[in-house]
Design a protein around this motif. Structure first.
Motif, PDB file in Angstrom:
ATOM      1  N   MET A  77      40.916  38.935  40.422  1.00 14.46           N
ATOM      2  CA  MET A  77      40.062  37.869  42.046  1.00 14.46           C
ATOM      3  C   MET A  77      40.347  38.728  42.786  1.00 14.46           C
ATOM      4  SD  MET A  77      40.910  33.794  43.257  1.00 14.46           S
ATOM      5  CE  MET A  77      40.875  33.629  44.885  1.00 14.46           C
ATOM      6  N   ASP A  78      39.515  39.396  43.942  1.00 13.75           N
ATOM      7  CA  ASP A  78      40.342  40.516  45.030  1.00 13.75           C
ATOM      8  C   ASP A  78      41.485  41.556  44.293  1.00 13.75           C
ATOM      9  OD1 ASP A  78      39.113  38.727  46.203  1.00 13.75           O
ATOM     10  OD2 ASP A  78      39.817  37.782  47.418  1.00 13.75           O
ATOM     11  N   GLU A  79      42.455  41.063  44.670  1.00 18.11           N
ATOM     12  CA  GLU A  79      43.824  42.076  44.479  1.00 18.11           C
ATOM     13  C   GLU A  79      44.019  42.120  43.251  1.00 18.11           C
ATOM     14  OE1 GLU A  79      46.491  39.148  45.899  1.00 18.11           O
ATOM     15  OE2 GLU A  79      44.526  39.325  46.769  1.00 18.11           O
ATOM     16  N   THR A  80      43.780  40.372  42.421  1.00 18.44           N
ATOM     17  CA  THR A  80      45.338  40.092  41.595  1.00 18.44           C
ATOM     18  C   THR A  80      44.203  39.926  40.298  1.00 18.44           C
ATOM     19  OG1 THR A  80      46.091  38.751  43.180  1.00 18.44           O
ATOM     20  CG2 THR A  80      45.791  37.701  40.799  1.00 18.44           C
ATOM     21  N   LEU A  81      45.301  40.408  39.032  1.00 15.32           N
ATOM     22  CA  LEU A  81      44.513  40.270  37.384  1.00 15.32           C
ATOM     23  C   LEU A  81      45.025  39.626  36.600  1.00 15.32           C
ATOM     24  CD1 LEU A  81      42.190  41.703  36.094  1.00 15.32           C
ATOM     25  CD2 LEU A  81      44.084  43.308  35.041  1.00 15.32           C
ATOM     26  N   THR A  82      45.183  38.583  36.934  1.00 15.78           N
ATOM     27  CA  THR A  82      45.703  37.655  35.392  1.00 15.78           C
ATOM     28  C   THR A  82      45.000  37.318  34.730  1.00 15.78           C
ATOM     29  OG1 THR A  82      46.162  36.223  37.131  1.00 15.78           O
ATOM     30  CG2 THR A  82      47.204  35.109  35.391  1.00 15.78           C
ATOM     31  N   ARG A  83      45.691  37.763  32.692  1.00 14.52           N
ATOM     32  CA  ARG A  83      45.726  37.203  31.609  1.00 14.52           C
ATOM     33  C   ARG A  83      45.999  35.860  31.413  1.00 14.52           C
ATOM     34  NH1 ARG A  83      47.213  42.669  29.245  1.00 14.52           N
ATOM     35  NH2 ARG A  83      45.844  43.150  30.018  1.00 14.52           N
ATOM     36  N   ALA A  84      44.963  35.844  30.417  1.00 12.63           N
ATOM     37  CA  ALA A  84      45.403  34.844  29.689  1.00 12.63           C
ATOM     38  C   ALA A  84      44.537  34.604  27.686  1.00 12.63           C
ATOM     39  CB  ALA A  84      44.577  33.210  29.860  1.00 12.63           C
TER      40      ALA A  84
END
Length: 202
Positions: free
Chosen positions: A104-111
């Motif tokens: 999401m935009d500048e953010t990266l998250t892993r689940a």
């Protein structure tokens, strides 16, 4: 309690001296529902959880918000986890596992998720501010801890990078939603089997 592929629904009511919460959900939904907890940012996050998991959720919560948001957020996580576990029943036929990197935009998250019956949370997310608006950022972890514990879910969430705390929180909810969607779906190749060599995911 419904445990079939076509009617995986459940309702849970939880009332304590601190909160009064009702949750009803349908695993095989379209991601719609009604969410009202009295905590605006939390409502926004739960809407993301519902929309991107395609789990219909009706959530109503009244809590001791004159103290803070903690009890309302945690107890809502407990109730959603209990309702999800109830709706999935013996977990026959589910994919069980899923993982995802969500941008999401500048953010990266892993689940990554294992609907295993064994609750565990690995949380590798750091916020750079104590609040998003009036919402305590530490409550994001508290919600997912309650969800995992009472849903019988092993859940790993890692924020790889990001600058905006709203985006970090939102990617956590969206990433978990997407892995929930995949893990809860029925695998047509094993729809009549529990996906474990133990024969049980209880």
């Amino acid at each position: 309690m419904a445990t079939t592929e076509t009617a995986r629904t459940a309702a849970v009511a939880r009332k304590t001296n601190e909160t009064d919460i009702s949750v009803s959900l349908s695993v095989d939904g379209t991601g719609t529902g009604s969410i009202l907890t009295g905590v605006g940012f939390f409502d926004h996050m739960l809407e993301q959880l519902s929309r991107h998991s395609l789990i219909d959720m009706d959530i109503k919560a009244r809590g001791d918000l004159h103290i803070d948001d903690h009890h309302t957020v945690e107890d809502t996580g407990i109730a959603i986890g209990q309702a999800l576990a109830k709706a999935l029943g013996d977990r026959k036929g589910i994919n069980r596992y899923a993982s995802l990197d969500l941008a999401m935009d500048e953010t990266l998250t892993r689940a990554a998720i294992d609907i295993s019956g064994r609750p565990f949370l690995v949380w590798d997310v750091t916020f750079t501010a104590p609040k998003i608006g009036t919402f305590d950022t530490e409550l994001v972890r508290e919600f997912f801890q309650a969800l995992a514990q009472h849903g019988g879910i092993t859940l790993h969430v890692s924020n790889i990078y990001g600058a905006n705390n709203h985006h970090i929180a939102e990617t956590c909810f969206k990433a978990v939603a997407r892995v929930l969607r995949v893990a809860c779906e029925v695998d047509p190749r094993q729809k009549d089997r529990i996906p474990s060599t133990k024969g049980s995911l209880a």
